[in-house]
Design a protein around this motif. Structure first.
Motif, PDB file in Angstrom:
ATOM      1  N   LEU A  79      -8.459   0.084   4.822  1.00  0.00           N
ATOM      2  CA  LEU A  79      -7.203  -0.485   4.882  1.00  0.00           C
ATOM      3  C   LEU A  79      -6.499   0.090   6.119  1.00  0.00           C
ATOM      4  O   LEU A  79      -6.080   1.156   6.279  1.00  0.00           O
ATOM      5  CB  LEU A  79      -6.042  -0.056   3.840  1.00  0.00           C
ATOM      6  CG  LEU A  79      -4.801  -0.531   3.607  1.00  0.00           C
ATOM      7  CD1 LEU A  79      -4.606  -2.224   3.486  1.00  0.00           C
ATOM      8  CD2 LEU A  79      -4.044  -0.044   2.484  1.00  0.00           C
ATOM      9  N   ASN A  80      -6.288  -1.087   7.207  1.00  0.00           N
ATOM     10  CA  ASN A  80      -5.776  -0.785   8.573  1.00  0.00           C
ATOM     11  C   ASN A  80      -4.205  -0.429   8.412  1.00  0.00           C
ATOM     12  O   ASN A  80      -3.496  -1.621   8.518  1.00  0.00           O
ATOM     13  CB  ASN A  80      -6.179  -1.765   9.422  1.00  0.00           C
ATOM     14  CG  ASN A  80      -5.544  -1.479  10.799  1.00  0.00           C
ATOM     15  OD1 ASN A  80      -4.935  -0.589  11.069  1.00  0.00           O
ATOM     16  ND2 ASN A  80      -6.082  -2.469  11.815  1.00  0.00           N
ATOM     17  N   LEU A  81      -3.749   0.515   8.350  1.00  0.00           N
ATOM     18  CA  LEU A  81      -2.229   0.847   8.291  1.00  0.00           C
ATOM     19  C   LEU A  81      -1.741   0.410   9.735  1.00  0.00           C
ATOM     20  O   LEU A  81      -0.517   0.419   9.615  1.00  0.00           O
ATOM     21  CB  LEU A  81      -1.850   2.162   7.875  1.00  0.00           C
ATOM     22  CG  LEU A  81      -2.353   2.438   6.349  1.00  0.00           C
ATOM     23  CD1 LEU A  81      -2.164   4.030   6.100  1.00  0.00           C
ATOM     24  CD2 LEU A  81      -1.658   1.534   5.297  1.00  0.00           C
ATOM     25  N   GLY A  82      -2.375   0.221  10.892  1.00  0.00           N
ATOM     26  CA  GLY A  82      -1.804   0.101  12.263  1.00  0.00           C
ATOM     27  C   GLY A  82      -1.458  -1.627  12.218  1.00  0.00           C
ATOM     28  O   GLY A  82      -0.798  -1.785  13.428  1.00  0.00           O
ATOM     29  N   MET A  83      -1.796  -2.194  11.395  1.00  0.00           N
ATOM     30  CA  MET A  83      -1.494  -3.571  11.458  1.00  0.00           C
ATOM     31  C   MET A  83       0.264  -3.766  11.078  1.00  0.00           C
ATOM     32  O   MET A  83       0.636  -2.861  10.530  1.00  0.00           O
ATOM     33  CB  MET A  83      -2.239  -4.397  10.515  1.00  0.00           C
ATOM     34  CG  MET A  83      -3.645  -4.405  10.503  1.00  0.00           C
ATOM     35  SD  MET A  83      -4.282  -5.720   9.380  1.00  0.00           S
ATOM     36  CE  MET A  83      -3.936  -5.061   7.606  1.00  0.00           C
ATOM     37  N   PRO A  86       3.795  -6.376   7.183  1.00  0.00           N
ATOM     38  CA  PRO A  86       3.703  -7.808   6.122  1.00  0.00           C
ATOM     39  C   PRO A  86       2.056  -7.723   5.992  1.00  0.00           C
ATOM     40  O   PRO A  86       1.541  -8.470   4.927  1.00  0.00           O
ATOM     41  CB  PRO A  86       4.076  -8.622   6.934  1.00  0.00           C
ATOM     42  CG  PRO A  86       5.203  -8.157   7.545  1.00  0.00           C
ATOM     43  CD  PRO A  86       4.757  -6.840   8.310  1.00  0.00           C
ATOM     44  N   ASP A  87       1.220  -7.757   7.250  1.00  0.00           N
ATOM     45  CA  ASP A  87      -0.058  -7.826   6.944  1.00  0.00           C
ATOM     46  C   ASP A  87      -0.860  -6.727   6.025  1.00  0.00           C
ATOM     47  O   ASP A  87      -1.868  -7.101   5.296  1.00  0.00           O
ATOM     48  CB  ASP A  87      -0.837  -7.785   8.354  1.00  0.00           C
ATOM     49  CG  ASP A  87      -0.175  -9.095   9.247  1.00  0.00           C
ATOM     50  OD1 ASP A  87      -0.005  -9.941   8.751  1.00  0.00           O
ATOM     51  OD2 ASP A  87      -0.399  -8.906  10.403  1.00  0.00           O
ATOM     52  N   VAL A  88      -0.351  -5.463   6.501  1.00  0.00           N
ATOM     53  CA  VAL A  88      -0.682  -4.691   5.575  1.00  0.00           C
ATOM     54  C   VAL A  88      -0.216  -4.717   3.928  1.00  0.00           C
ATOM     55  O   VAL A  88      -1.631  -4.618   2.959  1.00  0.00           O
ATOM     56  CB  VAL A  88      -0.134  -3.289   5.775  1.00  0.00           C
ATOM     57  CG1 VAL A  88      -0.624  -2.237   4.973  1.00  0.00           C
ATOM     58  CG2 VAL A  88      -0.404  -2.631   7.277  1.00  0.00           C
ATOM     59  N   VAL A  89       0.302  -5.285   3.595  1.00  0.00           N
ATOM     60  CA  VAL A  89       0.945  -5.708   2.320  1.00  0.00           C
ATOM     61  C   VAL A  89      -0.151  -6.610   1.719  1.00  0.00           C
ATOM     62  O   VAL A  89      -0.680  -6.743   0.815  1.00  0.00           O
ATOM     63  CB  VAL A  89       2.291  -6.067   2.251  1.00  0.00           C
ATOM     64  CG1 VAL A  89       2.749  -6.709   0.803  1.00  0.00           C
ATOM     65  CG2 VAL A  89       3.380  -4.729   2.476  1.00  0.00           C
ATOM     66  N   ASP A  90      -0.182  -7.898   2.540  1.00  0.00           N
ATOM     67  CA  ASP A  90      -1.196  -8.846   2.126  1.00  0.00           C
ATOM     68  C   ASP A  90      -2.468  -8.340   2.002  1.00  0.00           C
ATOM     69  O   ASP A  90      -3.203  -8.941   1.053  1.00  0.00           O
ATOM     70  CB  ASP A  90      -0.967  -9.888   3.216  1.00  0.00           C
ATOM     71  CG  ASP A  90       0.264 -10.653   3.179  1.00  0.00           C
ATOM     72  OD1 ASP A  90       1.106 -10.772   2.451  1.00  0.00           O
ATOM     73  OD2 ASP A  90       0.514 -11.444   4.294  1.00  0.00           O
ATOM     74  N   VAL A 116       4.133   0.160  -3.214  1.00  0.00           N
ATOM     75  CA  VAL A 116       4.328   1.280  -2.510  1.00  0.00           C
ATOM     76  C   VAL A 116       4.702   0.444  -1.119  1.00  0.00           C
ATOM     77  O   VAL A 116       4.399  -0.618  -0.515  1.00  0.00           O
ATOM     78  CB  VAL A 116       3.060   1.598  -2.082  1.00  0.00           C
ATOM     79  CG1 VAL A 116       3.036   2.747  -0.764  1.00  0.00           C
ATOM     80  CG2 VAL A 116       2.328   2.365  -3.226  1.00  0.00           C
ATOM     81  N   ASP A 117       6.052   0.843  -0.392  1.00  0.00           N
ATOM     82  CA  ASP A 117       6.524   0.344   0.644  1.00  0.00           C
ATOM     83  C   ASP A 117       6.201   1.153   1.957  1.00  0.00           C
ATOM     84  O   ASP A 117       5.694   2.409   1.824  1.00  0.00           O
ATOM     85  CB  ASP A 117       7.929  -0.251   0.606  1.00  0.00           C
ATOM     86  CG  ASP A 117       9.084   1.033   0.430  1.00  0.00           C
ATOM     87  OD1 ASP A 117       8.509   2.234   0.729  1.00  0.00           O
ATOM     88  OD2 ASP A 117      10.235   0.821  -0.046  1.00  0.00           O
ATOM     89  N   HIS A 118       6.533   0.838   3.226  1.00  0.00           N
ATOM     90  CA  HIS A 118       6.227   1.458   4.232  1.00  0.00           C
ATOM     91  C   HIS A 118       6.925   2.982   4.265  1.00  0.00           C
ATOM     92  O   HIS A 118       6.266   3.856   4.703  1.00  0.00           O
ATOM     93  CB  HIS A 118       6.834   0.898   5.373  1.00  0.00           C
ATOM     94  CG  HIS A 118       6.007   1.005   6.900  1.00  0.00           C
ATOM     95  ND1 HIS A 118       6.872   2.021   7.569  1.00  0.00           N
ATOM     96  CD2 HIS A 118       4.988   1.007   7.318  1.00  0.00           C
ATOM     97  CE1 HIS A 118       5.993   2.272   8.528  1.00  0.00           C
ATOM     98  NE2 HIS A 118       4.976   1.449   8.383  1.00  0.00           N
ATOM     99  N   ALA A 119       7.831   3.214   3.663  1.00  0.00           N
ATOM    100  CA  ALA A 119       8.533   4.296   3.676  1.00  0.00           C
ATOM    101  C   ALA A 119       7.753   5.431   2.621  1.00  0.00           C
ATOM    102  O   ALA A 119       7.847   6.688   2.708  1.00  0.00           O
ATOM    103  CB  ALA A 119      10.041   4.373   3.179  1.00  0.00           C
ATOM    104  N   ASP A 120       6.742   4.979   1.869  1.00  0.00           N
ATOM    105  CA  ASP A 120       6.018   5.909   1.139  1.00  0.00           C
ATOM    106  C   ASP A 120       4.636   6.485   1.979  1.00  0.00           C
ATOM    107  O   ASP A 120       4.088   7.507   1.384  1.00  0.00           O
ATOM    108  CB  ASP A 120       5.554   5.070  -0.082  1.00  0.00           C
ATOM    109  CG  ASP A 120       6.709   4.754  -1.068  1.00  0.00           C
ATOM    110  OD1 ASP A 120       7.651   5.497  -1.305  1.00  0.00           O
ATOM    111  OD2 ASP A 120       6.634   3.655  -1.716  1.00  0.00           O
ATOM    112  N   LEU A 121       4.486   5.932   2.946  1.00  0.00           N
ATOM    113  CA  LEU A 121       3.278   6.297   3.715  1.00  0.00           C
ATOM    114  C   LEU A 121       3.663   7.529   4.705  1.00  0.00           C
ATOM    115  O   LEU A 121       4.729   7.891   4.984  1.00  0.00           O
ATOM    116  CB  LEU A 121       2.723   5.280   4.593  1.00  0.00           C
ATOM    117  CG  LEU A 121       2.362   4.046   3.841  1.00  0.00           C
ATOM    118  CD1 LEU A 121       1.923   2.989   4.708  1.00  0.00           C
ATOM    119  CD2 LEU A 121       1.114   4.397   2.637  1.00  0.00           C
TER     120      LEU A 121
END
Length: 121
Positions: A79-83, A86-90, A116-121
């Motif tokens: 799972l590429n978290l650098g995208m 919205p692309d990570v979520v998709d 899980v939203d971006h703030a959780d990472l």
């Protein structure tokens, strides 16, 4: 205690949800001592056992658990978290649906979905 931890880890895969839940609770109650053997064993567990292990990692606040769960191994894709977010979520949503379709059915199987939203990472 090592034998008890090993037994509890093995019970995470039990056909009985009650036994698996008791094992998860037991591992959580032991604490951080379970993290090294659980991390070593998690890839050998079935999906239900892996999901239970994820709950133990989360309960104990273990960052190694986060590293393990940051991929979709059944799809053999990270799972590429650098995208863009919205692309990570998709990508995560699509992979989760494909993985869910591969879970062996049990008569007492239930599913939980956690956003899980971006703030959780």
């Amino acid at each position: 205690m090592t034998d008890e931890i090993t037994r509890l880890i093995g019970s995470l895969d039990d056909e009985s949800t009650g036994i698996a839940e008791d094992a998860k609770t037991g591992l959580m109650s032991i604490g951080g001592e379970v993290l090294p053997p659980l991390t070593a064993a998690v890839r050998s567990l079935d999906r239900y056992g892996q999901l239970s292990a994820a709950e133990v990692f989360e309960h104990l606040g273990d960052p190694a658990g986060n590293t393990y769960w940051n991929s979709h191994e059944r799809l053999d894709q990270p799972l590429n978290l650098g995208m863009p977010w919205p692309d990570v979520v998709d990508a995560a949503g699509e992979a989760a649906l494909i993985e869910a379709a591969q879970v062996d059915p049990h008569s007492d199987l239930s599913a939980t979905i956690e956003w899980v939203d971006h703030a959780d990472l």
